[in-house]
Scaffold this active site. Sequence first.
Site, PDB file in Angstrom:
ATOM      1  N   ASP A   1       0.810  -1.223   0.000  1.00 53.07           N
ATOM      2  CA  ASP A   1       0.000   0.000   0.000  1.00 53.07           C
ATOM      3  C   ASP A   1       0.844   1.275   0.000  1.00 53.07           C
ATOM      4  OD1 ASP A   1      -2.262  -1.625   0.128  1.00 53.07           O
ATOM      5  OD2 ASP A   1      -2.195  -1.682   2.313  1.00 53.07           O
TER       6      ASP A   1
ATOM      7  N   LYS B   1       1.856   2.222  -5.052  1.00 49.15           N
ATOM      8  CA  LYS B   1       2.396   1.676  -6.309  1.00 49.15           C
ATOM      9  C   LYS B   1       1.448   1.952  -7.485  1.00 49.15           C
ATOM     10  CE  LYS B   1       2.357  -2.389  -4.361  1.00 49.15           C
ATOM     11  NZ  LYS B   1       2.021  -2.059  -2.964  1.00 49.15           N
TER      12      LYS B   1
ATOM     13  N   GLY C   1      -4.662  -4.271  -3.781  1.00 51.73           N
ATOM     14  CA  GLY C   1      -5.641  -3.207  -4.015  1.00 51.73           C
ATOM     15  C   GLY C   1      -4.873  -1.946  -4.348  1.00 51.73           C
ATOM     16  N   HIS C   2      -4.882  -1.569  -5.635  1.00 55.67           N
ATOM     17  CA  HIS C   2      -4.120  -0.400  -6.072  1.00 55.67           C
ATOM     18  C   HIS C   2      -5.102   0.685  -6.478  1.00 55.67           C
ATOM     19  CE1 HIS C   2      -0.891  -3.589  -7.298  1.00 55.67           C
ATOM     20  NE2 HIS C   2      -0.977  -3.440  -5.999  1.00 55.67           N
TER      21      HIS C   2
ATOM     22  N   GLN D   1       1.842  -6.043  -3.297  1.00 53.52           N
ATOM     23  CA  GLN D   1       2.312  -6.193  -1.909  1.00 53.52           C
ATOM     24  C   GLN D   1       3.627  -5.406  -1.725  1.00 53.52           C
ATOM     25  OE1 GLN D   1       1.160  -9.524  -3.483  1.00 53.52           O
ATOM     26  NE2 GLN D   1      -0.743  -8.599  -2.875  1.00 53.52           N
TER      27      GLN D   1
HETATM   28  P1  GDP Z   1      -0.776   0.402  -3.516  1.00 50.64           P
HETATM   29  O1  GDP Z   1      -1.406  -0.870  -3.058  1.00 50.64           O
HETATM   30  O2  GDP Z   1       0.702   0.434  -3.274  1.00 50.64           O
HETATM   31  O3  GDP Z   1      -1.111   0.760  -4.937  1.00 50.64           O
HETATM   32  O4  GDP Z   1      -1.371   1.554  -2.603  1.00 50.64           O
HETATM   33  P2  GDP Z   1      -2.926   1.739  -2.224  1.00 50.64           P
HETATM   34  O5  GDP Z   1      -3.638   2.213  -3.431  1.00 50.64           O
HETATM   35  O6  GDP Z   1      -3.450   0.545  -1.535  1.00 50.64           O
HETATM   36  O7  GDP Z   1      -2.816   2.859  -1.099  1.00 50.64           O
HETATM   37  C1  GDP Z   1      -2.286   4.110  -1.369  1.00 50.64           C
HETATM   38  C2  GDP Z   1      -3.402   5.170  -1.150  1.00 50.64           C
HETATM   39  O8  GDP Z   1      -2.789   6.442  -1.013  1.00 50.64           O
HETATM   40  C3  GDP Z   1      -4.363   5.275  -2.320  1.00 50.64           C
HETATM   41  O9  GDP Z   1      -5.638   5.591  -1.830  1.00 50.64           O
HETATM   42  C4  GDP Z   1      -3.807   6.457  -3.127  1.00 50.64           C
HETATM   43  O10 GDP Z   1      -4.813   7.151  -3.828  1.00 50.64           O
HETATM   44  C5  GDP Z   1      -3.248   7.326  -2.044  1.00 50.64           C
HETATM   45  N1  GDP Z   1      -2.043   8.085  -2.422  1.00 50.64           N
HETATM   46  C6  GDP Z   1      -1.020   7.732  -3.247  1.00 50.64           C
HETATM   47  N2  GDP Z   1      -0.062   8.665  -3.236  1.00 50.64           N
HETATM   48  C7  GDP Z   1      -0.478   9.644  -2.395  1.00 50.64           C
HETATM   49  C8  GDP Z   1       0.106  10.866  -1.940  1.00 50.64           C
HETATM   50  O11 GDP Z   1       1.220  11.233  -2.299  1.00 50.64           O
HETATM   51  N3  GDP Z   1      -0.614  11.587  -1.034  1.00 50.64           N
HETATM   52  C9  GDP Z   1      -1.826  11.196  -0.582  1.00 50.64           C
HETATM   53  N4  GDP Z   1      -2.444  11.963   0.302  1.00 50.64           N
HETATM   54  N5  GDP Z   1      -2.408  10.056  -0.997  1.00 50.64           N
HETATM   55  C10 GDP Z   1      -1.736   9.284  -1.881  1.00 50.64           C
HETATM   56  P1  IMO Z   2      -1.008  -4.115  -2.233  1.00 54.17           P
HETATM   57  O1  IMO Z   2      -0.580  -4.667  -3.578  1.00 54.17           O
HETATM   58  C1  IMO Z   2      -0.995  -4.635   2.089  1.00 54.17           C
HETATM   59  C2  IMO Z   2      -1.165  -8.746   3.582  1.00 54.17           C
HETATM   60  C3  IMO Z   2      -2.409  -9.206   4.320  1.00 54.17           C
HETATM   61  C4  IMO Z   2      -1.792 -10.197   5.282  1.00 54.17           C
HETATM   62  C5  IMO Z   2      -0.698 -10.838   4.448  1.00 54.17           C
HETATM   63  C6  IMO Z   2      -1.089 -12.165   3.812  1.00 54.17           C
HETATM   64  O2  IMO Z   2      -2.290  -3.370  -2.292  1.00 54.17           O
HETATM   65  O3  IMO Z   2       0.104  -3.370  -1.602  1.00 54.17           O
HETATM   66  P2  IMO Z   2      -2.686 -12.812   1.786  1.00 54.17           P
HETATM   67  O4  IMO Z   2      -4.150 -12.609   1.587  1.00 54.17           O
HETATM   68  O5  IMO Z   2      -1.825 -12.203   0.737  1.00 54.17           O
HETATM   69  O6  IMO Z   2      -2.315 -14.253   2.030  1.00 54.17           O
HETATM   70  O7  IMO Z   2      -2.350 -12.068   3.188  1.00 54.17           O
HETATM   71  O8  IMO Z   2      -0.378  -9.914   3.426  1.00 54.17           O
HETATM   72  N1  IMO Z   2      -1.408  -8.185   2.242  1.00 54.17           N
HETATM   73  C7  IMO Z   2      -1.300  -6.893   1.940  1.00 54.17           C
HETATM   74  N2  IMO Z   2      -1.055  -5.816   2.716  1.00 54.17           N
HETATM   75  N3  IMO Z   2      -1.138  -4.466   0.765  1.00 54.17           N
HETATM   76  C8  IMO Z   2      -1.353  -5.528  -0.046  1.00 54.17           C
HETATM   77  O9  IMO Z   2      -1.365  -5.442  -1.393  1.00 54.17           O
HETATM   78  C9  IMO Z   2      -1.486  -6.814   0.544  1.00 54.17           C
HETATM   79  N4  IMO Z   2      -1.721  -8.057   0.061  1.00 54.17           N
HETATM   80  C10 IMO Z   2      -1.649  -8.888   1.101  1.00 54.17           C
HETATM   81  O10 IMO Z   2      -3.043  -8.126   4.986  1.00 54.17           O
HETATM   82  O11 IMO Z   2      -1.178  -9.518   6.352  1.00 54.17           O
HETATM   83 MG    MG Z   3      -2.918  -1.513  -1.803  1.00 58.75          MG
END
Ligand code: GDP
Ligand code: IMO
Ligand code: MG
Length: 435
Positions: free
Chosen positions: A13, A16, A40-41, A224
């Site tokens: 999270d 990416k 979840g991106h 991840q």
């Molecule tokens: P990922 O799994 O690595 O793609 O990250 P996620 O999407 O799960 O979580 C990142 C969250 O932060 C998302 O809701 C993005 O929209 C938000 N985000 C990304 N970059 C920034 C930033 O520079 N500032 C803020 N405030 N939010 C951001």
């Molecule tokens: P993105 O791509 C954050 C965590 C789960 C759990 C562990 C194992 O959005 O960064 P799983 O269901 O993969 O067997 O769970 O990994 N986990 C993540 N945490 N971001 C993710 O993906 C994750 N995908 C799995 O919360 O601790």
């Molecule tokens: Mg994510």
Amino acid sequence: MANVIILGSQWGDEGKGKIVDLFADRFDIVARYQGGHNAGHTVFIGEKKYVLKLIPSGILRPGKKAVIGNGLVLDPAALLSEIEALESAGVKVAGNLFISNRAHVLFPAHRMMEKMSEGREGRISIGTTSRGIGPCYEDKIARRGIRVADLLDTGFFRTHYDSVMAEKLTIAKTFGIYSEMDLGSIRDEYERFAERIRPMVCDTAVMLNDAIRAGKSVLFEGAQGTMLDIDHGTYPFVTSSSASAGGACTGTGVAPTRIDGVLGVSKAYITRVGGGPFPTEALDDTGELIRKRGKEFGAVTGRPRRCGWFDVPLLRYTAVVNGFDSLIITKLDVLDEFTEIKVCTGYRMGGKEICDMPPTVAEIEKVEPVYELLPGWNSSTFGISEYAELPGRAKDYLAFLEERTGVEAGCISTGPERNQTIVRAGSRFARLVGA
Ligand code: GDP
Ligand code: IMO
Ligand code: MG
């Protein structure tokens, strides 16, 4: 143009999705190399919000090819509903998405099997996303998995499916985790899924290597983060795939000699979802403030993310494992209101400084983080897109992270939108993405 890996340097999270979407227009193909719909991106483009789970974030760029590599586990129901959601939001998927014939297929029985590890007394609960990811990878490694190519071979699929699923039912009934499941109708449903995905399936390793040979460029998208990597993460509190840079090669069939750079996405602080050790976790009001300002709730499960301070030893470790050329520091704006910002600059254990990441959870839980306090900048960085416009103390913070981690911060994100991003002129980052 270069072939570059973008991956998470912490526990996932890191942002990416935003970064891959932003720079995908500089590449010809974006290829995911591991994980499944546990990812979840979230990507914001203007008013529109997209949450990508299985499909590479590059799909949002018209005309770019998106690849689901052999390293993924694929739930066809999740894939088809993601495709439908994207198509109904106006994103063209058909013709742009290519699925590896060697990716493994995830079945409802995998979710049932996950109750073995997550729900049973005496087992360590990882706090997974409950998507069946681990059990599907278990089948892969145990050499009884069903791959996309097998799913498309109807005769073979029927016999193989029946035998693999019969084993699962026996185990589930023996261990009291069985939930009513009509295996026959699931098989029929998967045969219908097979026909829907068939036009997208190919040998993506051949496709990627041909493209590279023809001078096209590939962006490899990690899911991840490195600390969730099956080998290098905080085992057993990890996911079941190779999220680190090496996974890009095994998960796509592209050799290390074809890859020109590795970029690590890192938050300006750190979060984790699920169980497991977390040395710099802030269990006080500051953690709550980070969660609130950063909207730190899981994109897949909605769980509140655990929040804490930037961890230099952790980043140094993931920089070594991945060979980062540059860091992309995201969510700098989330720290705008803090008068003081803590950074963990070292680990101590039993009063002694330690240099390496301990291998066991028991040891990581004993780590005493050593903090240095940096002054906050107390002004808004939200949306800033020029490095020169950052407040002096924000620049000092970034320079501190660069100096301590030993990796440049070539790109800085100051908000969720594409234009809320700084690229440092002359950086290795700028060179690799052609910015
Ligand atoms: P990922 O799994 O690595 O793609 O990250 P996620 O999407 O799960 O979580 C990142 C969250 O932060 C998302 O809701 C993005 O929209 C938000 N985000 C990304 N970059 C920034 C930033 O520079 N500032 C803020 N405030 N939010 C951001
Ligand atoms: P993105 O791509 C954050 C965590 C789960 C759990 C562990 C194992 O959005 O960064 P799983 O269901 O993969 O067997 O769970 O990994 N986990 C993540 N945490 N971001 C993710 O993906 C994750 N995908 C799995 O919360 O601790
Ligand atoms: Mg994510």
